[in-house]
Scaffold this motif. Structure first.
Motif, PDB file in Angstrom:
ATOM      1  N   ALA A 350       0.825  -1.207   0.000  1.00 42.44           N
ATOM      2  CA  ALA A 350       0.000   0.000   0.000  1.00 42.44           C
ATOM      3  C   ALA A 350       0.861   1.259   0.000  1.00 42.44           C
ATOM      4  O   ALA A 350       0.520   2.270  -0.618  1.00 42.44           O
ATOM      5  CB  ALA A 350      -0.934  -0.015   1.217  1.00 42.44           C
ATOM      6  N   ASP A 351       1.995   1.199   0.664  1.00 42.27           N
ATOM      7  CA  ASP A 351       2.934   2.312   0.716  1.00 42.27           C
ATOM      8  C   ASP A 351       3.962   2.129  -0.409  1.00 42.27           C
ATOM      9  O   ASP A 351       4.726   1.158  -0.395  1.00 42.27           O
ATOM     10  CB  ASP A 351       3.633   2.336   2.075  1.00 42.27           C
ATOM     11  N   PRO A 352       4.006   3.020  -1.397  1.00 44.59           N
ATOM     12  CA  PRO A 352       4.956   2.886  -2.516  1.00 44.59           C
ATOM     13  C   PRO A 352       6.407   2.779  -2.063  1.00 44.59           C
ATOM     14  O   PRO A 352       7.237   2.233  -2.780  1.00 44.59           O
ATOM     15  CB  PRO A 352       4.731   4.165  -3.325  1.00 44.59           C
ATOM     16  N   ARG A 353       6.711   3.279  -0.860  1.00 47.30           N
ATOM     17  CA  ARG A 353       8.076   3.222  -0.355  1.00 47.30           C
ATOM     18  C   ARG A 353       8.440   1.826   0.135  1.00 47.30           C
ATOM     19  O   ARG A 353       9.599   1.552   0.438  1.00 47.30           O
ATOM     20  CB  ARG A 353       8.259   4.223   0.789  1.00 47.30           C
ATOM     21  N   MET A 354       7.464   0.920   0.193  1.00 49.55           N
ATOM     22  CA  MET A 354       7.703  -0.423   0.733  1.00 49.55           C
ATOM     23  C   MET A 354       7.493  -1.494  -0.330  1.00 49.55           C
ATOM     24  O   MET A 354       7.109  -2.621  -0.035  1.00 49.55           O
ATOM     25  CB  MET A 354       6.791  -0.677   1.939  1.00 49.55           C
ATOM     26  N   ARG A 355       7.758  -1.141  -1.577  1.00 51.21           N
ATOM     27  CA  ARG A 355       7.670  -2.125  -2.643  1.00 51.21           C
ATOM     28  C   ARG A 355       8.965  -2.943  -2.704  1.00 51.21           C
ATOM     29  O   ARG A 355       9.912  -2.673  -1.997  1.00 51.21           O
ATOM     30  CB  ARG A 355       7.375  -1.440  -3.973  1.00 51.21           C
ATOM     31  N   GLY A 356       8.987  -3.929  -3.575  1.00 48.98           N
ATOM     32  CA  GLY A 356      10.151  -4.805  -3.640  1.00 48.98           C
ATOM     33  C   GLY A 356      10.226  -5.689  -2.406  1.00 48.98           C
ATOM     34  O   GLY A 356       9.209  -6.118  -1.859  1.00 48.98           O
ATOM     35  N   TRP A 357      11.450  -5.946  -1.932  1.00 49.13           N
ATOM     36  CA  TRP A 357      11.637  -6.830  -0.782  1.00 49.13           C
ATOM     37  C   TRP A 357      11.176  -6.205   0.527  1.00 49.13           C
ATOM     38  O   TRP A 357      11.182  -6.880   1.573  1.00 49.13           O
ATOM     39  CB  TRP A 357      13.105  -7.242  -0.677  1.00 49.13           C
ATOM     40  N   SER A 358      10.748  -4.953   0.489  1.00 51.08           N
ATOM     41  CA  SER A 358      10.202  -4.310   1.691  1.00 51.08           C
ATOM     42  C   SER A 358       8.695  -4.508   1.815  1.00 51.08           C
ATOM     43  O   SER A 358       8.084  -4.019   2.771  1.00 51.08           O
ATOM     44  CB  SER A 358      10.518  -2.801   1.670  1.00 51.08           C
ATOM     45  N   HIS A 359       8.088  -5.204   0.870  1.00 44.69           N
ATOM     46  CA  HIS A 359       6.644  -5.466   0.902  1.00 44.69           C
ATOM     47  C   HIS A 359       6.272  -6.077   2.259  1.00 44.69           C
ATOM     48  O   HIS A 359       6.891  -7.045   2.709  1.00 44.69           O
ATOM     49  CB  HIS A 359       6.285  -6.450  -0.216  1.00 44.69           C
ATOM     50  N   PRO A 360       5.278  -5.523   2.961  1.00 41.73           N
ATOM     51  CA  PRO A 360       4.905  -6.053   4.284  1.00 41.73           C
ATOM     52  C   PRO A 360       4.569  -7.538   4.289  1.00 41.73           C
ATOM     53  O   PRO A 360       4.778  -8.224   5.290  1.00 41.73           O
ATOM     54  CB  PRO A 360       3.668  -5.212   4.653  1.00 41.73           C
ATOM     55  N   MET A 361       4.047  -8.067   3.171  1.00 44.07           N
ATOM     56  CA  MET A 361       3.731  -9.488   3.115  1.00 44.07           C
ATOM     57  C   MET A 361       4.990 -10.353   3.178  1.00 44.07           C
ATOM     58  O   MET A 361       4.953 -11.501   3.621  1.00 44.07           O
ATOM     59  CB  MET A 361       2.950  -9.799   1.840  1.00 44.07           C
ATOM     60  N   ILE A 362       6.116  -9.793   2.745  1.00 46.25           N
ATOM     61  CA  ILE A 362       7.382 -10.514   2.813  1.00 46.25           C
ATOM     62  C   ILE A 362       7.780 -10.737   4.268  1.00 46.25           C
ATOM     63  O   ILE A 362       8.141 -11.839   4.682  1.00 46.25           O
ATOM     64  CB  ILE A 362       8.489  -9.745   2.061  1.00 46.25           C
TER      65      ILE A 362
END
Length: 434
Positions: A350-362
């Motif tokens: 949901a937060d564009p700053r947390m895409r990639g390996w920072s995705h909360p689901m990871i």
């Protein structure tokens, strides 16, 4: 045109020869020698039948020179040629390679470039079927660099001792035997892995090797994976390198999260590609495959046709797919989905700053390599993780007994990894402690 180029190279050789005969500064002579060698190489690439012989004579002249700088250049050129011959499978005495490496240590500054040369020599010896000399080369370089002032260089050199231990243990052969179905290899592999992880001086290289291997074992040998991750949690706990200890603990904790998925409620959170909140509730009473993936992940793309095939087969019976996407380049992602016409939703952070390996689901699921698959039942409880190949077909056929006959056996994409490269089926996430 080729004749003109050959003539130009001959002129360069003539000029360089004159410089080498002059009373010129060492750096000028060395530059001339390198230019002459480059000209010979160009002539060789253009098909000059005399070039190979002239290179051989040039190297001999450099070796016989009274100038130490030119002598060193001649040796290094000859050494590189011998190593290339060994790499190409030609008959080169491995003891000569070790002698050359020892001499190189006496004439070169101890820097990262020299350390890399030593690492390459050891790797070439191993690939050429000379494991004993490869082990000796790793240890020779590690010992030569153990007292250098640069801490980063010392640490990198220490990693060569790790490589020597891994090679000496024959752990890759044990891994291959185990993955090929030799049950007796299971206990041997676990024992060898524990000894390597607990060895004095074991560091990032050893941990990284098993980090690459373990995700594959979660699929093919879950009981072995459990013992391996437990070894992670204890082997480095009191290590003086706090970063290494932290990374080992993170590796175990991520596994613990993954291993706790099956049998518990599973939900997906984030935004869809339009930027709207993803509604997991719409998949109630459906069988859902959650696919953690990215367009830059080769194994993910290899798995995609399999997912699409099963989606088409069982979708009308209540089978859905939800992608958890780790791309950071949104344009590439949109282009990929549009080109391949993927019929299912992909969920972004949901937060564009947390895409990639920072995705909360990871973080939530402890995902450390891609693709990672979670199969969720109609009641919202996770049924399985990372099933592949035949197991994938069998599980869906069990869940949808009225469906079509499963497809013919899959090709080598689903086969166990080879002995030589035990971790070719996943794309790993960051391998450093945060």
């Amino acid at each position: 045109m080729i004749a003109d180029m050959q003539r130009i190279q001959s002129q360069i050789v003539d000029v360089c020869e004159r410089v080498l005969k002059m009373d010129a500064p060492e750096e000028v002579k060395l530059a001339a020698a390198h230019s002459e060698l480059a000209a010979f190489s160009q002539m060789l690439s253009m098909g000059d039948a005399t070039a190979a012989k002239r290179i051989e004579e040039f190297v001999a002249r450099m070796n016989a020179s009274d100038d130490e700088v030119l002598q060193r250049m001649g040796f290094e050129v000859g050494f590189a040629d011998r190593m290339n011959s060994l790499r190409m499978g030609n008959d080169v005495d491995p003891l000569t390679a070790m002698k050359d490496l020892r001499h190189l240590l006496t004439i070169r500054d101890k820097d990262f470039q020299l350390l890399q040369i030593g690492n390459d020599v050891a790797a070439i010896l191993d690939e050429a079927g000379h494991p004993k000399q490869a082990i000796d080369a790793f240890r020779l370089m590690a010992d030569a660099f153990k007292d250098v002032e640069d801490a980063g260089l010392r640490e990198a050199a220490a990693g060569l001792n790790d490589r020597a231990r891994l090679l000496e243990s024959d752990i890759t052969t044990l891994l291959g035997d185990m993955l090929e179905g030799n049950e007796e290899a299971n206990a041997k592999f676990v024992k060898a892995a524990q000894e390597l992880l607990e060895a004095e001086g074991a560091g990032f290289v050893t941990l990284d090797y098993f980090q690459q291997v373990a995700p594959r074992l979660e699929i093919d040998k879950p009981e072995v994976a459990r013992e391996l991750y437990t070894a992670f949690s204890t082997a480095f706990k009191t290590n003086s390198n706090t970063e290494l200890a932290k990374l080992a603990l993170q590796t175990y904790e991520s596994y613990y999260k993954r291993s706790a998925i099956v049998g518990n409620p599973f939900t997906v959170e984030g935004n869809d590609l339009r930027g709207e909140k993803f509604e997991w509730a719409q998949y109630k009473d459906k069988i859902v495959l959650v696919d953690f993936w990215a367009t830059w992940c080769g194994p993910c793309l290899e798995e995609m046709p399999n997912i699409r095939e099963n989606y088409d087969r069982y979708h009308d019976q209540g089978f859905e797919v939800v992608g958890v996407n780790l791309d950071e380049d949104m344009q590439s992602l949109h282009n990929f989905i549009e080109f391949h016409k993927l019929p299912w939703t992909s969920v972004l952070a949901a937060d564009p700053r947390m895409r990639g390996w920072s995705h909360p689901m990871i973080e939530k699921c402890g995902v450390t390599s891609l693709p990672f698959l979670v199969l969720v039942g109609r009641d919202g409880i996770a049924l399985a993780t990372n099933i592949r190949g035949y197991a994938w077909d069998e599980k869906l056929a069990e869940l949808f007994p009225a469906g079509d006959t499963p497809p013919v056996p899959r090709d080598a994409k689903s086969a166990p990894a080879s002995k030589a490269n035990p971790a070719t089926t996943t794309e790993s996430g960051p391998a450093t402690a945060e």
